[in-house]
Design an enzyme around this catalytic site. Sequence first.
Site, PDB file in Angstrom:
ATOM      1  CB  THR A  69      -7.536   0.227  20.039  1.00 55.91           C
ATOM      2  OG1 THR A  69      -6.487   1.204  19.957  1.00 55.91           O
ATOM      3  CG2 THR A  69      -6.932  -1.157  20.140  1.00 55.91           C
ATOM      4  CE1 TYR A  83      -3.349  -2.872   0.364  1.00 50.21           C
ATOM      5  CE2 TYR A  83      -2.156  -3.457   2.368  1.00 50.21           C
ATOM      6  CZ  TYR A  83      -3.088  -3.764   1.391  1.00 50.21           C
ATOM      7  OH  TYR A  83      -3.751  -4.967   1.427  1.00 50.21           O
TER       8      TYR A  83
END
Length: 328
Positions: free
Chosen positions: A240, A166
């Site tokens: 998270t 990426y």
Amino acid sequence: MDIIWEIFIILQANLIVCTSAQPNPPKIHEGWWAYKEVVQGSFVPVPSFWGLVNSAWNLCSVGKRQSPVNIETSHMIFDPFLTPLRLNTGGRKVGGTMYNTGRHVSLRLDKEHLVNISGGPMTYSHRLEEIRLHFGSEDGQGSEHLLNGQAFSGEVQLIHYNHELYTNYTEAAKSPNGLVIVSIFMKISETSNSFLNRMLNRDTITRITYKNDAYLLSGLNIEEVYPETASFITYEGSMTIPPCYETATWILMNKPIYVTKMQMHSMRLLSQNQPSQIFLSMSDNVRPVQPLNNRCIRTNINFSMQGKDCPNNRAQKLQYRVNEWLLK
Ligand SMILES: *[C@@H]1O[C@H](CO)[C@@H](O)[C@H](O)[C@H]1NC(C)=O
Ligand SMILES: *[C@@H]1O[C@H](CO)[C@@H](O)[C@H](O)[C@H]1NC(C)=O
Ligand SMILES: *[C@@H]1O[C@H](CO)[C@@H](O)[C@H](O)[C@H]1NC(C)=O
């Protein structure tokens, strides 16, 4: 909780009104989330609401591979095929900018400084994007991951993205094999980790007291943040923070690093807000643990080398059973 639900319902109602009044539904601001209920002012969604307020974040509530988790060491499986972690700094010290993002202490390296990591559970090389600190308002809380139900006073997260597949972090964060996050627990002691000392000494940390404050650091050696251990624990999980994409491989180092009482105190004096707004400590910037479901927690710690009395020998037996089953 009741009050929050009421506010939430009102809020939903408002959104519906907005939606019907406009051809395009209003885009919920991507920064509209928090760790804690705000004492004063308007409603901001806390972790249990992240997945409900924005459809782009629905993994935060329906995802089954979420992070952080509680690591039960007796459930770990020794994986003899995990290779050592390889940190590649090119032998150079790096510079970066430390920010108060309102939620975390965040350090981003200068663009010309490429630090990457490979080995361990990784099939690709991953580039360091950000170092993020989570910490508690009291000692013994503040880490996102738990170890046998116990929290630590803080957690350093080194967030890396797959630079082989990426072009940037944003692209990788939503893609398979996108992220690798190395997590190191923080404990309080008389002396501190030399890397954290650079970030948390009084002269430096007081420069980022308020949200959006930034401070330049140079001559940082990333290797110094790592504790002296080659042992780690790894599992497949998520970011998270919203949007909670399930693209992260977590690597938890098997030893903590240390900060002083004073440094911990300085972090607790950081505000989530700008100087004109009320002081709201950044501490307890933690997402609660999520169900492990049927995920496997692997480690390169060879339990059978610890002697027969070690209760963790169970992990070794488990591995043998798995292997026997595979051979049939
Ligand atoms: C990892 O980083 C080093 C040092 O910056 C660089 O020389 C190397 O090419 C990188 N590895 C890959 C696979 O890109
Ligand atoms: C990341 O890469 C994608 C695809 O190459 C590109 O469209 C996007 O603008 C990039 N984002 C940033 C923040 O650089
Ligand atoms: C794990 O430890 C046992 C006992 O010392 C040893 O026989 C075995 O070869 C070790 N396994 C690996 C993969 O290092």
